[in-house]
Design a protein around this motif. Sequence first.
Motif, PDB file in Angstrom:
ATOM      1  N   TYR A  45      16.073  21.149 -18.910  1.00  0.00           N
ATOM      2  CA  TYR A  45      16.252  21.736 -20.224  1.00  0.00           C
ATOM      3  C   TYR A  45      17.632  22.377 -20.326  1.00  0.00           C
ATOM      4  O   TYR A  45      18.171  22.876 -19.350  1.00  0.00           O
ATOM      5  CB  TYR A  45      15.182  22.809 -20.495  1.00  0.00           C
ATOM      6  N   SER A  46      18.196  22.411 -21.514  1.00  0.00           N
ATOM      7  CA  SER A  46      19.511  23.014 -21.687  1.00  0.00           C
ATOM      8  C   SER A  46      19.472  24.526 -21.520  1.00  0.00           C
ATOM      9  O   SER A  46      20.482  25.149 -21.271  1.00  0.00           O
ATOM     10  CB  SER A  46      20.085  22.661 -23.061  1.00  0.00           C
ATOM     11  N   VAL A  47      18.324  25.116 -21.667  1.00  0.00           N
ATOM     12  CA  VAL A  47      18.184  26.559 -21.505  1.00  0.00           C
ATOM     13  C   VAL A  47      17.549  26.886 -20.154  1.00  0.00           C
ATOM     14  O   VAL A  47      16.994  27.966 -19.971  1.00  0.00           O
ATOM     15  CB  VAL A  47      17.342  27.168 -22.661  1.00  0.00           C
ATOM     16  N   GLY A  48      17.677  25.951 -19.212  1.00  0.00           N
ATOM     17  CA  GLY A  48      17.024  26.093 -17.912  1.00  0.00           C
ATOM     18  C   GLY A  48      17.388  27.343 -17.157  1.00  0.00           C
ATOM     19  O   GLY A  48      16.537  27.985 -16.550  1.00  0.00           O
ATOM     20  N   VAL A  49      18.656  27.729 -17.176  1.00  0.00           N
ATOM     21  CA  VAL A  49      19.075  28.918 -16.438  1.00  0.00           C
ATOM     22  C   VAL A  49      18.407  30.156 -17.026  1.00  0.00           C
ATOM     23  O   VAL A  49      17.906  31.009 -16.296  1.00  0.00           O
ATOM     24  CB  VAL A  49      20.614  29.048 -16.449  1.00  0.00           C
ATOM     25  N   PHE A  50      18.385  30.233 -18.338  1.00  0.00           N
ATOM     26  CA  PHE A  50      17.785  31.400 -18.984  1.00  0.00           C
ATOM     27  C   PHE A  50      16.302  31.514 -18.657  1.00  0.00           C
ATOM     28  O   PHE A  50      15.833  32.526 -18.170  1.00  0.00           O
ATOM     29  CB  PHE A  50      17.996  31.326 -20.496  1.00  0.00           C
ATOM     30  N   TYR A  51      15.567  30.435 -18.916  1.00  0.00           N
ATOM     31  CA  TYR A  51      14.121  30.489 -18.695  1.00  0.00           C
ATOM     32  C   TYR A  51      13.767  30.505 -17.204  1.00  0.00           C
ATOM     33  O   TYR A  51      12.806  31.164 -16.810  1.00  0.00           O
ATOM     34  CB  TYR A  51      13.409  29.333 -19.401  1.00  0.00           C
ATOM     35  N   GLY A  52      14.524  29.791 -16.409  1.00  0.00           N
ATOM     36  CA  GLY A  52      14.270  29.813 -14.967  1.00  0.00           C
ATOM     37  C   GLY A  52      14.432  31.196 -14.388  1.00  0.00           C
ATOM     38  O   GLY A  52      13.599  31.683 -13.624  1.00  0.00           O
ATOM     39  N   SER A  53      15.513  31.867 -14.773  1.00  0.00           N
ATOM     40  CA  SER A  53      15.720  33.228 -14.278  1.00  0.00           C
ATOM     41  C   SER A  53      14.678  34.177 -14.837  1.00  0.00           C
ATOM     42  O   SER A  53      14.214  35.089 -14.149  1.00  0.00           O
ATOM     43  CB  SER A  53      17.124  33.719 -14.606  1.00  0.00           C
ATOM     44  N   LEU A  54      14.284  33.955 -16.088  1.00  0.00           N
ATOM     45  CA  LEU A  54      13.257  34.788 -16.710  1.00  0.00           C
ATOM     46  C   LEU A  54      11.946  34.712 -15.927  1.00  0.00           C
ATOM     47  O   LEU A  54      11.358  35.738 -15.574  1.00  0.00           O
ATOM     48  CB  LEU A  54      13.045  34.330 -18.157  1.00  0.00           C
ATOM     49  N   ILE A  55      11.527  33.493 -15.615  1.00  0.00           N
ATOM     50  CA  ILE A  55      10.281  33.311 -14.859  1.00  0.00           C
ATOM     51  C   ILE A  55      10.414  33.899 -13.456  1.00  0.00           C
ATOM     52  O   ILE A  55       9.504  34.584 -12.967  1.00  0.00           O
ATOM     53  CB  ILE A  55       9.900  31.808 -14.786  1.00  0.00           C
ATOM     54  N   GLY A  56      11.553  33.662 -12.811  1.00  0.00           N
ATOM     55  CA  GLY A  56      11.770  34.207 -11.468  1.00  0.00           C
ATOM     56  C   GLY A  56      11.703  35.723 -11.445  1.00  0.00           C
ATOM     57  O   GLY A  56      11.078  36.325 -10.568  1.00  0.00           O
ATOM     58  N   VAL A  57      12.341  36.348 -12.419  1.00  0.00           N
ATOM     59  CA  VAL A  57      12.335  37.814 -12.486  1.00  0.00           C
ATOM     60  C   VAL A  57      10.932  38.326 -12.777  1.00  0.00           C
ATOM     61  O   VAL A  57      10.488  39.321 -12.196  1.00  0.00           O
ATOM     62  CB  VAL A  57      13.348  38.315 -13.547  1.00  0.00           C
ATOM     63  N   ILE A  58      10.211  37.649 -13.653  1.00  0.00           N
ATOM     64  CA  ILE A  58       8.845  38.080 -13.969  1.00  0.00           C
ATOM     65  C   ILE A  58       7.978  38.032 -12.716  1.00  0.00           C
ATOM     66  O   ILE A  58       7.278  38.995 -12.396  1.00  0.00           O
ATOM     67  CB  ILE A  58       8.238  37.205 -15.094  1.00  0.00           C
ATOM     68  N   ILE A  59       8.025  36.939 -12.011  1.00  0.00           N
ATOM     69  CA  ILE A  59       7.157  36.776 -10.835  1.00  0.00           C
ATOM     70  C   ILE A  59       7.536  37.739  -9.718  1.00  0.00           C
ATOM     71  O   ILE A  59       6.670  38.372  -9.112  1.00  0.00           O
ATOM     72  CB  ILE A  59       7.186  35.314 -10.350  1.00  0.00           C
ATOM     73  N   LEU A  60       8.826  37.864  -9.432  1.00  0.00           N
ATOM     74  CA  LEU A  60       9.247  38.663  -8.283  1.00  0.00           C
ATOM     75  C   LEU A  60       9.210  40.169  -8.517  1.00  0.00           C
ATOM     76  O   LEU A  60       8.901  40.931  -7.607  1.00  0.00           O
ATOM     77  CB  LEU A  60      10.668  38.279  -7.858  1.00  0.00           C
ATOM     78  N   PHE A  61       9.548  40.600  -9.706  1.00  0.00           N
ATOM     79  CA  PHE A  61       9.818  42.020  -9.894  1.00  0.00           C
ATOM     80  C   PHE A  61       8.814  42.769 -10.770  1.00  0.00           C
ATOM     81  O   PHE A  61       8.863  43.988 -10.830  1.00  0.00           O
ATOM     82  CB  PHE A  61      11.234  42.200 -10.464  1.00  0.00           C
ATOM     83  N   SER A  62       7.903  42.074 -11.433  1.00  0.00           N
ATOM     84  CA  SER A  62       6.996  42.775 -12.347  1.00  0.00           C
ATOM     85  C   SER A  62       6.109  43.787 -11.631  1.00  0.00           C
ATOM     86  O   SER A  62       6.051  44.952 -12.026  1.00  0.00           O
ATOM     87  CB  SER A  62       6.149  41.786 -13.141  1.00  0.00           C
ATOM     88  N   VAL A  63       5.431  43.372 -10.586  1.00  0.00           N
ATOM     89  CA  VAL A  63       4.475  44.274  -9.925  1.00  0.00           C
ATOM     90  C   VAL A  63       5.164  45.497  -9.313  1.00  0.00           C
ATOM     91  O   VAL A  63       4.760  46.634  -9.591  1.00  0.00           O
ATOM     92  CB  VAL A  63       3.631  43.515  -8.874  1.00  0.00           C
TER      93      VAL A  63
END
Length: 191
Positions: free
Chosen positions: A127-145
């Motif tokens: 996807y053209s917005v891959g960096v944005f959404y990829g980083s978004l998902i990574g940050v959600i999974i790693l740092f939310s808890v």
Amino acid sequence: MATTTGDAPVAQTTSAAPVAAVRSRLADRVLLGQVFVGGASVMLVEMSASRLLAPYFGTSLFIWANLIGLVMIYLALGYWLGGRLADRYPRHAVLYGITAAAGLAVGLIPVLSRPILTLSLTGFDTYSVGVFYGSLIGVIILFSVPLILLGFVSPFAIRLRSLDVSRAGGTAGGVSALSTLGSILGTFIPV
């Protein structure tokens, strides 16, 4: 227990009151230390997260927006949940358990980061917005808890220290200031 000497009863002195006062002061100091370290930990995690994300997603404004925005969301959620939990279970032991869980979750970030960030990067690379959404998902999974749990610290400390409603504002201000001082230190340590 009272004993009599002559005609007047004499109360026996006990050292329970001074011991309780020392324990109370010690518990308060531990609590304030926890507030300071909690504030520092939030910023340590956030600053370190930027370096952790850089090899996968770069350091663009989009990445920083994801990181800062999500950290703010996690803290807001942590403050809200922490305040509700503190009102329901206003005990030091509960807060100690929460911060222990937050510490464990922070400790898992280095172990889990490579597989999660690699998956986040490859999952969106078409996807053209891959960096944005990829980083978004990574940050959600790693740092939310861990960051939500660290958000519990200040409202819990305010609740545990607020013995007098007429001084609640001063208590909240002092706890917030101490947490912010910890955050300032936590900003500069990883740099």
